[in-house]
Design a protein around this motif. Sequence first.
Motif: not given
Lengths: 222, 248
Positions: A162-164, B107-108, B140-143, B145-152
Amino acid sequence: MRALCAIVARDLRLFAARGSEFVATLFFFVIVASLFPFALAQEPAALQKSAAAIIWVCGLLAGLLSLDTVFTRDADDGTLDLLMMSPVAPWQVALGKMISHWLLSGLPLVMAAFPVSVMLGVPVEKAGLLSASLAAGTIYMSWTGIAGAALTLGSRRSGLLLAVLVLPLLIPMLILGVMAAEASLADAPVSAYLLLQMALVVAVLPAAPAAASAFLKLHLRS
Amino acid sequence: MTALGTSGSIIGRFANPGRFLALANGVLPVAWALTVLFFVAGLYVAFFDSPPDYQQGDTVRIMYIHVPAAWMALFTYVTMAVAAFVGLIWKHVLAELYAKAVAPVGAAFTFICLVTGSLWGKPMWGAWWVWDARLTSVLVLFFLYVGYMALVDAFDDEQRGINAGACLLLVGAINIPIIKFSVDWWNTLHQPASIIRMDGATVDKSMLLPLLLMAGAFHFLFIALAVFRLRTEIFARKYRAASLRGAA
Protein backbone atom coordinates in the motif's frame (compact mmCIF):
# COMPACT_ATOMS: atom_id res chain seq x y z
CA MET A 1 -28.16 6.44 1.80
CA ARG A 2 -29.38 4.46 4.77
CA ALA A 3 -27.01 1.63 3.88
CA LEU A 4 -24.15 4.10 3.70
CA CYS A 5 -24.99 5.51 7.13
CA ALA A 6 -25.26 1.99 8.52
CA ILE A 7 -21.79 1.08 7.22
CA VAL A 8 -20.24 4.23 8.69
CA ALA A 9 -22.09 3.77 11.97
CA ARG A 10 -20.92 0.17 12.19
CA ASP A 11 -17.30 1.19 11.78
CA LEU A 12 -17.67 3.89 14.41
CA ARG A 13 -19.26 1.42 16.84
CA LEU A 14 -16.47 -1.08 16.20
CA PHE A 15 -13.99 1.68 16.91
CA ALA A 16 -15.77 2.55 20.16
CA ALA A 17 -15.72 -1.13 21.13
CA ARG A 18 -12.07 -1.92 20.45
CA GLY A 19 -10.57 1.48 19.81
CA SER A 20 -6.83 1.54 20.25
CA GLU A 21 -5.79 1.26 16.58
CA PHE A 22 -6.75 4.74 15.42
CA VAL A 23 -5.69 6.25 18.74
CA ALA A 24 -2.27 4.70 18.15
CA THR A 25 -2.27 6.31 14.69
CA LEU A 26 -2.82 9.69 16.26
CA PHE A 27 -0.04 9.17 18.78
CA PHE A 28 2.26 7.97 16.04
CA PHE A 29 1.69 11.31 14.33
CA VAL A 30 2.34 13.35 17.47
CA ILE A 31 5.40 11.36 18.51
CA VAL A 32 7.09 11.34 15.11
CA ALA A 33 6.43 15.07 14.67
CA SER A 34 7.89 15.78 18.10
CA LEU A 35 11.09 13.92 17.20
CA PHE A 36 12.00 16.70 14.79
CA PRO A 37 12.56 19.42 17.42
CA PHE A 38 15.18 17.13 18.95
CA ALA A 39 16.74 16.28 15.61
CA LEU A 40 16.85 19.96 14.63
CA ALA A 41 17.64 21.24 18.13
CA GLN A 42 20.61 23.29 16.89
CA GLU A 43 18.52 25.34 14.50
CA PRO A 44 15.13 26.59 15.73
CA ALA A 45 14.76 28.68 12.56
CA ALA A 46 15.07 25.58 10.40
CA LEU A 47 12.40 23.91 12.50
CA GLN A 48 9.84 26.62 11.83
CA LYS A 49 10.69 26.60 8.13
CA SER A 50 10.17 22.86 7.82
CA ALA A 51 7.16 22.68 10.15
CA ALA A 52 4.68 22.35 7.28
CA ALA A 53 6.72 19.64 5.60
CA ILE A 54 7.05 17.71 8.87
CA ILE A 55 3.32 17.88 9.58
CA TRP A 56 2.38 16.84 6.06
CA VAL A 57 4.74 13.91 5.79
CA CYS A 58 3.96 12.64 9.31
CA GLY A 59 0.24 13.05 8.64
CA LEU A 60 0.36 11.07 5.41
CA LEU A 61 2.42 8.29 6.98
CA ALA A 62 0.10 8.13 9.98
CA GLY A 63 -2.93 7.90 7.70
CA LEU A 64 -1.25 5.08 5.82
CA LEU A 65 -0.77 3.04 8.99
CA SER A 66 -4.45 2.37 9.55
CA LEU A 67 -5.28 1.62 5.90
CA ASP A 68 -4.41 -2.02 5.48
CA THR A 69 -6.75 -3.33 8.17
CA VAL A 70 -9.78 -1.48 6.78
CA PHE A 71 -10.89 -4.28 4.46
CA THR A 72 -8.85 -7.22 5.70
CA ARG A 73 -10.65 -7.40 9.01
CA ASP A 74 -14.04 -7.44 7.28
CA ALA A 75 -12.75 -9.94 4.73
CA ASP A 76 -11.44 -12.26 7.45
CA ASP A 77 -14.67 -12.49 9.43
CA GLY A 78 -16.85 -12.72 6.31
CA THR A 79 -18.55 -9.33 6.68
CA LEU A 80 -17.21 -8.16 3.34
CA ASP A 81 -18.65 -11.15 1.48
CA LEU A 82 -22.04 -10.56 3.06
CA LEU A 83 -21.88 -6.86 2.18
CA MET A 84 -20.97 -7.65 -1.41
CA MET A 85 -23.82 -10.14 -1.71
CA SER A 86 -26.32 -7.72 -0.19
CA PRO A 87 -28.23 -5.26 -2.40
CA VAL A 88 -25.87 -2.50 -1.23
CA ALA A 89 -23.82 -1.27 -4.19
CA PRO A 90 -20.06 -1.92 -3.89
CA TRP A 91 -19.31 1.78 -4.33
CA GLN A 92 -21.43 2.46 -1.26
CA VAL A 93 -19.41 -0.03 0.73
CA ALA A 94 -16.22 1.67 -0.41
CA LEU A 95 -17.59 5.16 0.21
CA GLY A 96 -18.71 4.17 3.70
CA LYS A 97 -15.21 2.91 4.46
CA MET A 98 -13.70 6.14 3.14
CA ILE A 99 -15.95 8.30 5.30
CA SER A 100 -15.33 6.26 8.43
CA HIS A 101 -11.58 6.13 7.77
CA TRP A 102 -11.48 9.89 7.46
CA LEU A 103 -13.60 10.42 10.57
CA LEU A 104 -11.41 8.07 12.60
CA SER A 105 -7.95 8.92 11.26
CA GLY A 106 -8.11 12.11 9.15
CA LEU A 107 -10.18 14.31 11.42
CA PRO A 108 -8.13 13.64 14.59
CA LEU A 109 -4.97 14.33 12.58
CA VAL A 110 -6.35 17.67 11.43
CA MET A 111 -7.20 18.62 14.98
CA ALA A 112 -3.87 17.43 16.32
CA ALA A 113 -2.01 19.31 13.57
CA PHE A 114 -2.97 22.63 15.14
CA PRO A 115 -1.19 22.23 18.50
CA VAL A 116 1.66 20.28 16.90
CA SER A 117 2.34 23.03 14.35
CA VAL A 118 2.36 25.61 17.13
CA MET A 119 4.83 23.42 18.99
CA LEU A 120 7.02 23.41 15.89
CA GLY A 121 7.10 27.19 15.89
CA VAL A 122 4.35 28.13 13.43
CA PRO A 123 2.60 31.36 14.55
CA VAL A 124 -0.85 30.61 16.01
CA GLU A 125 -2.72 32.72 13.44
CA LYS A 126 -1.13 30.72 10.59
CA ALA A 127 -1.60 27.29 12.17
CA GLY A 128 -5.31 27.36 11.32
CA LEU A 129 -4.58 27.57 7.62
CA LEU A 130 -2.18 24.64 7.85
CA SER A 131 -4.90 22.56 9.50
CA ALA A 132 -7.41 23.58 6.83
CA SER A 133 -5.10 22.56 4.00
CA LEU A 134 -4.30 19.33 5.85
CA ALA A 135 -8.04 18.66 6.03
CA ALA A 136 -8.17 18.60 2.23
CA GLY A 137 -5.03 16.47 2.23
CA THR A 138 -6.42 13.86 4.60
CA ILE A 139 -9.67 13.56 2.64
CA TYR A 140 -7.65 12.96 -0.51
CA MET A 141 -5.49 10.51 1.41
CA SER A 142 -8.45 8.54 2.80
CA TRP A 143 -10.17 8.32 -0.57
CA THR A 144 -7.15 7.22 -2.61
CA GLY A 145 -5.87 5.08 0.26
CA ILE A 146 -9.09 3.09 0.63
CA ALA A 147 -9.13 2.52 -3.13
CA GLY A 148 -5.57 1.24 -2.79
CA ALA A 149 -6.60 -0.96 0.13
CA ALA A 150 -9.35 -2.48 -2.01
CA LEU A 151 -6.78 -3.17 -4.72
CA THR A 152 -4.27 -4.89 -2.42
CA LEU A 153 -6.91 -6.81 -0.50
CA GLY A 154 -5.82 -10.40 -0.05
CA SER A 155 -2.18 -9.84 -0.98
CA ARG A 156 0.84 -10.71 1.08
CA ARG A 157 2.51 -7.81 2.95
CA SER A 158 -0.36 -5.57 1.94
CA GLY A 159 0.77 -2.77 4.26
CA LEU A 160 4.11 -2.40 2.55
CA LEU A 161 2.53 -2.70 -0.86
CA LEU A 162 0.00 0.00 0.00
CA ALA A 163 2.79 2.41 0.87
CA VAL A 164 4.51 1.77 -2.46
CA LEU A 165 1.30 2.21 -4.43
CA VAL A 166 -0.44 5.03 -2.57
CA LEU A 167 2.39 7.36 -1.57
CA PRO A 168 3.33 8.32 -5.17
CA LEU A 169 -0.32 9.26 -5.78
CA LEU A 170 -0.19 11.64 -2.83
CA ILE A 171 2.74 13.65 -4.22
CA PRO A 172 0.62 16.34 -5.95
CA MET A 173 -1.37 16.93 -2.78
CA LEU A 174 1.79 17.09 -0.70
CA ILE A 175 3.38 19.65 -3.03
CA LEU A 176 0.30 21.90 -2.95
CA GLY A 177 -0.12 21.60 0.80
CA VAL A 178 3.45 22.53 1.56
CA MET A 179 3.37 25.37 -0.98
CA ALA A 180 0.24 26.77 0.66
CA ALA A 181 1.87 26.68 4.08
CA GLU A 182 5.05 28.29 2.78
CA ALA A 183 3.08 31.03 1.06
CA SER A 184 1.16 31.75 4.23
CA LEU A 185 4.35 31.92 6.31
CA ALA A 186 5.75 34.39 3.76
CA ASP A 187 2.48 36.42 3.85
CA ALA A 188 1.87 35.68 0.16
CA PRO A 189 -1.62 34.86 -1.23
CA VAL A 190 -2.54 31.24 -0.57
CA SER A 191 -5.96 30.89 -2.18
CA ALA A 192 -4.56 29.48 -5.46
CA TYR A 193 -2.95 26.52 -3.68
CA LEU A 194 -6.02 25.87 -1.55
CA LEU A 195 -8.25 25.96 -4.63
CA LEU A 196 -5.99 23.48 -6.42
CA GLN A 197 -6.14 21.23 -3.36
CA MET A 198 -9.93 21.46 -3.47
CA ALA A 199 -9.83 20.58 -7.18
CA LEU A 200 -7.90 17.40 -6.38
CA VAL A 201 -10.39 16.53 -3.64
CA VAL A 202 -13.35 17.15 -5.95
CA ALA A 203 -11.76 14.90 -8.58
CA VAL A 204 -11.09 12.07 -6.17
CA LEU A 205 -14.46 12.18 -4.35
CA PRO A 206 -16.34 10.33 -7.10
CA ALA A 207 -13.37 8.65 -8.81
CA ALA A 208 -12.01 6.74 -5.82
CA PRO A 209 -15.30 5.02 -4.82
CA ALA A 210 -15.84 4.04 -8.48
CA ALA A 211 -12.35 2.57 -8.71
CA ALA A 212 -12.61 0.88 -5.32
CA SER A 213 -15.91 -0.72 -6.29
CA ALA A 214 -14.31 -2.16 -9.43
CA PHE A 215 -11.42 -3.53 -7.33
CA LEU A 216 -13.81 -5.07 -4.80
CA LYS A 217 -15.82 -6.80 -7.54
CA LEU A 218 -12.60 -8.15 -8.99
CA HIS A 219 -11.62 -9.42 -5.56
CA LEU A 220 -14.92 -11.23 -5.21
CA ARG A 221 -14.72 -12.82 -8.63
CA SER A 222 -11.40 -14.53 -8.03
CA MET B 1 -17.97 -5.78 -30.80
CA THR B 2 -19.16 -9.30 -30.28
CA ALA B 3 -16.73 -10.62 -32.84
CA LEU B 4 -13.77 -9.41 -30.82
CA GLY B 5 -13.93 -12.17 -28.29
CA THR B 6 -14.27 -15.02 -30.75
CA SER B 7 -11.41 -16.91 -32.32
CA GLY B 8 -12.13 -15.56 -35.81
CA SER B 9 -11.39 -11.94 -34.85
CA ILE B 10 -8.07 -10.17 -34.87
CA ILE B 11 -7.75 -10.07 -31.10
CA GLY B 12 -8.97 -13.62 -30.73
CA ARG B 13 -6.59 -14.98 -33.33
CA PHE B 14 -3.55 -14.02 -31.30
CA ALA B 15 -5.01 -15.28 -28.05
CA ASN B 16 -3.79 -18.74 -28.99
CA PRO B 17 -0.43 -19.27 -27.26
CA GLY B 18 0.56 -21.95 -29.77
CA ARG B 19 0.13 -19.57 -32.66
CA PHE B 20 2.08 -16.94 -30.77
CA LEU B 21 4.95 -19.33 -30.09
CA ALA B 22 5.21 -20.18 -33.78
CA LEU B 23 5.19 -16.49 -34.62
CA ALA B 24 7.71 -15.69 -31.88
CA ASN B 25 10.24 -18.17 -33.23
CA GLY B 26 10.08 -16.39 -36.58
CA VAL B 27 10.15 -12.85 -35.18
CA LEU B 28 12.90 -13.22 -32.60
CA PRO B 29 15.97 -13.71 -34.85
CA VAL B 30 14.87 -10.85 -37.11
CA ALA B 31 14.26 -8.55 -34.13
CA TRP B 32 17.64 -9.35 -32.58
CA ALA B 33 19.44 -8.85 -35.89
CA LEU B 34 17.76 -5.48 -36.45
CA THR B 35 18.55 -4.48 -32.85
CA VAL B 36 22.25 -5.16 -33.32
CA LEU B 37 22.29 -3.49 -36.73
CA PHE B 38 20.59 -0.33 -35.51
CA PHE B 39 22.67 -0.12 -32.34
CA VAL B 40 25.92 -0.42 -34.30
CA ALA B 41 24.87 2.16 -36.85
CA GLY B 42 23.23 4.45 -34.29
CA LEU B 43 26.10 4.38 -31.80
CA TYR B 44 28.65 4.95 -34.56
CA VAL B 45 26.85 7.99 -35.94
CA ALA B 46 26.07 9.28 -32.46
CA PHE B 47 29.63 9.14 -31.22
CA PHE B 48 31.79 9.63 -34.30
CA ASP B 49 29.74 11.04 -37.14
CA SER B 50 27.58 13.75 -35.60
CA PRO B 51 28.69 17.25 -34.61
CA PRO B 52 29.04 18.40 -30.98
CA ASP B 53 26.44 20.95 -29.93
CA TYR B 54 27.51 24.59 -30.21
CA GLN B 55 26.54 25.16 -26.56
CA GLN B 56 26.65 21.78 -24.91
CA GLY B 57 29.71 20.33 -26.61
CA ASP B 58 30.05 16.58 -26.50
CA THR B 59 27.57 16.09 -23.65
CA VAL B 60 24.80 16.41 -26.21
CA ARG B 61 25.57 12.82 -27.17
CA ILE B 62 23.86 11.70 -23.95
CA MET B 63 20.67 12.67 -25.75
CA TYR B 64 20.99 9.71 -28.11
CA ILE B 65 20.46 7.35 -25.17
CA HIS B 66 18.33 9.54 -22.96
CA VAL B 67 15.60 10.51 -25.41
CA PRO B 68 14.95 7.04 -26.93
CA ALA B 69 14.91 5.53 -23.42
CA ALA B 70 12.35 8.11 -22.33
CA TRP B 71 10.20 7.40 -25.40
CA MET B 72 10.35 3.69 -24.74
CA ALA B 73 9.51 4.17 -21.07
CA LEU B 74 6.26 5.87 -22.08
CA PHE B 75 5.61 3.55 -25.02
CA THR B 76 6.03 0.43 -22.90
CA TYR B 77 3.63 1.75 -20.31
CA VAL B 78 1.01 2.60 -22.93
CA THR B 79 1.21 -0.89 -24.46
CA MET B 80 0.93 -2.41 -20.98
CA ALA B 81 -2.13 -0.31 -20.18
CA VAL B 82 -3.79 -1.29 -23.46
CA ALA B 83 -2.94 -4.94 -22.82
CA ALA B 84 -4.33 -4.65 -19.30
CA PHE B 85 -7.57 -3.26 -20.72
CA VAL B 86 -7.87 -6.03 -23.30
CA GLY B 87 -6.98 -8.62 -20.68
CA LEU B 88 -9.58 -7.39 -18.20
CA ILE B 89 -12.40 -7.05 -20.73
CA TRP B 90 -11.88 -10.07 -22.99
CA LYS B 91 -9.92 -12.34 -20.65
CA HIS B 92 -7.24 -12.42 -23.30
CA VAL B 93 -4.53 -14.73 -21.94
CA LEU B 94 -1.62 -13.30 -23.90
CA ALA B 95 -2.57 -9.71 -23.12
CA GLU B 96 -2.64 -10.53 -19.41
CA LEU B 97 0.76 -12.20 -19.58
CA TYR B 98 2.17 -9.43 -21.77
CA ALA B 99 1.88 -6.70 -19.14
CA LYS B 100 3.53 -8.93 -16.58
CA ALA B 101 6.31 -9.88 -18.99
CA VAL B 102 7.35 -6.41 -20.17
CA ALA B 103 7.04 -4.54 -16.86
CA PRO B 104 10.73 -5.04 -15.95
CA VAL B 105 11.70 -3.89 -19.46
CA GLY B 106 9.72 -0.70 -19.04
CA ALA B 107 11.15 -0.15 -15.58
CA ALA B 108 14.66 -0.57 -16.99
CA PHE B 109 14.00 1.98 -19.77
CA THR B 110 12.66 4.42 -17.17
CA PHE B 111 15.69 3.84 -15.00
CA ILE B 112 18.07 4.42 -17.93
CA CYS B 113 16.17 7.60 -18.75
CA LEU B 114 16.46 8.87 -15.17
CA VAL B 115 20.15 8.00 -14.83
CA THR B 116 21.23 9.46 -18.17
CA GLY B 117 19.09 12.52 -17.47
CA SER B 118 20.85 12.94 -14.16
CA LEU B 119 24.28 12.56 -15.80
CA TRP B 120 23.26 15.12 -18.39
CA GLY B 121 21.76 17.48 -15.84
CA LYS B 122 24.92 17.83 -13.78
CA PRO B 123 27.07 19.52 -16.47
CA MET B 124 24.15 21.40 -18.07
CA TRP B 125 22.00 22.60 -15.16
CA GLY B 126 24.62 22.23 -12.44
CA ALA B 127 22.47 19.79 -10.51
CA TRP B 128 22.04 16.01 -10.59
CA TRP B 129 18.36 16.36 -9.88
CA VAL B 130 15.74 19.10 -9.75
CA TRP B 131 12.14 18.66 -8.68
CA ASP B 132 10.51 20.01 -11.78
CA ALA B 133 7.30 18.60 -13.20
CA ARG B 134 8.89 16.46 -15.94
CA LEU B 135 11.43 14.78 -13.68
CA THR B 136 8.93 14.22 -10.90
CA SER B 137 6.31 12.70 -13.18
CA VAL B 138 8.89 10.35 -14.74
CA LEU B 139 9.96 9.34 -11.24
CA VAL B 140 6.31 8.57 -10.48
CA LEU B 141 6.25 6.45 -13.64
CA PHE B 142 9.19 4.50 -12.29
CA PHE B 143 7.34 4.02 -8.98
CA LEU B 144 4.33 2.81 -10.96
CA TYR B 145 6.43 0.16 -12.69
CA VAL B 146 7.94 -0.95 -9.37
CA GLY B 147 4.56 -0.92 -7.65
CA TYR B 148 3.04 -2.92 -10.48
CA MET B 149 5.71 -5.60 -10.27
CA ALA B 150 5.36 -5.78 -6.48
CA LEU B 151 1.58 -5.98 -6.71
CA VAL B 152 1.49 -8.71 -9.37
CA ASP B 153 3.89 -10.72 -7.26
CA ALA B 154 2.06 -10.28 -3.96
CA PHE B 155 -0.81 -12.72 -4.41
CA ASP B 156 -0.72 -16.47 -3.95
CA ASP B 157 -3.14 -16.80 -6.85
CA GLU B 158 -1.36 -15.65 -10.00
CA GLN B 159 -4.56 -14.58 -11.74
CA ARG B 160 -5.52 -12.26 -8.91
CA GLY B 161 -2.15 -10.56 -9.05
CA ILE B 162 -2.54 -10.05 -12.78
CA ASN B 163 -6.04 -8.60 -12.37
CA ALA B 164 -5.01 -6.26 -9.56
CA GLY B 165 -1.97 -5.17 -11.57
CA ALA B 166 -4.16 -4.47 -14.60
CA CYS B 167 -6.32 -2.17 -12.47
CA LEU B 168 -3.25 -0.31 -11.28
CA LEU B 169 -2.00 0.08 -14.85
CA LEU B 170 -5.29 1.62 -15.95
CA VAL B 171 -5.42 4.04 -13.02
CA GLY B 172 -1.75 4.97 -13.48
CA ALA B 173 -2.31 5.72 -17.17
CA ILE B 174 -3.36 9.22 -16.10
CA ASN B 175 0.33 9.89 -15.50
CA ILE B 176 1.21 9.45 -19.18
CA PRO B 177 -0.37 12.66 -20.55
CA ILE B 178 0.97 14.45 -17.48
CA ILE B 179 4.51 13.38 -18.40
CA LYS B 180 4.05 14.25 -22.07
CA PHE B 181 2.62 17.72 -21.49
CA SER B 182 4.42 18.58 -18.25
CA VAL B 183 6.94 20.67 -20.17
CA ASP B 184 4.11 22.69 -21.76
CA TRP B 185 1.81 23.08 -18.77
CA TRP B 186 4.47 24.05 -16.27
CA ASN B 187 7.54 26.17 -16.54
CA THR B 188 10.15 23.45 -16.24
CA LEU B 189 13.90 23.42 -16.31
CA HIS B 190 13.58 20.44 -18.63
CA GLN B 191 13.37 21.66 -22.21
CA PRO B 192 10.09 21.41 -24.18
CA ALA B 193 9.50 18.91 -26.97
CA SER B 194 11.69 19.43 -30.00
CA ILE B 195 11.05 16.35 -32.17
CA ILE B 196 7.35 15.50 -32.03
CA ARG B 197 5.63 18.85 -32.42
CA MET B 198 3.10 20.46 -34.71
CA ASP B 199 5.53 22.64 -36.67
CA GLY B 200 8.10 19.92 -37.29
CA ALA B 201 11.28 18.98 -35.49
CA THR B 202 13.53 21.81 -34.37
CA VAL B 203 16.57 19.57 -34.11
CA ASP B 204 19.19 19.84 -36.83
CA LYS B 205 19.28 17.04 -39.41
CA SER B 206 22.79 15.98 -38.41
CA MET B 207 21.51 15.22 -34.92
CA LEU B 208 18.13 13.89 -36.00
CA LEU B 209 19.67 10.99 -37.93
CA PRO B 210 21.55 9.38 -34.99
CA LEU B 211 18.56 10.06 -32.75
CA LEU B 212 16.19 8.25 -35.09
CA LEU B 213 18.66 5.37 -35.55
CA MET B 214 18.92 4.97 -31.79
CA ALA B 215 15.15 5.21 -31.45
CA GLY B 216 14.88 2.38 -33.98
CA ALA B 217 17.46 0.36 -32.06
CA PHE B 218 15.55 0.80 -28.81
CA HIS B 219 12.28 -0.18 -30.50
CA PHE B 220 13.73 -3.38 -31.95
CA LEU B 221 15.38 -4.16 -28.63
CA PHE B 222 12.01 -3.72 -26.98
CA ILE B 223 10.29 -6.00 -29.48
CA ALA B 224 12.95 -8.67 -29.06
CA LEU B 225 12.83 -8.50 -25.26
CA ALA B 226 9.02 -8.41 -25.16
CA VAL B 227 8.63 -11.44 -27.43
CA PHE B 228 11.39 -13.28 -25.60
CA ARG B 229 9.96 -12.60 -22.14
CA LEU B 230 6.40 -13.34 -23.20
CA ARG B 231 7.55 -16.66 -24.63
CA THR B 232 9.32 -17.40 -21.35
CA GLU B 233 6.13 -16.62 -19.41
CA ILE B 234 4.19 -19.07 -21.59
CA PHE B 235 6.84 -21.76 -21.09
CA ALA B 236 6.80 -21.14 -17.34
CA ARG B 237 3.04 -21.52 -17.29
CA LYS B 238 3.19 -24.73 -19.32
CA TYR B 239 5.89 -26.06 -17.04
CA ARG B 240 3.85 -25.32 -13.92
CA ALA B 241 0.77 -26.94 -15.42
CA ALA B 242 2.79 -30.01 -16.45
CA SER B 243 4.44 -30.39 -13.05
CA LEU B 244 1.03 -30.04 -11.35
CA ARG B 245 -0.29 -32.82 -13.58
CA GLY B 246 2.74 -34.92 -12.72
CA ALA B 247 2.25 -34.38 -9.02
CA ALA B 248 -1.41 -35.37 -9.11
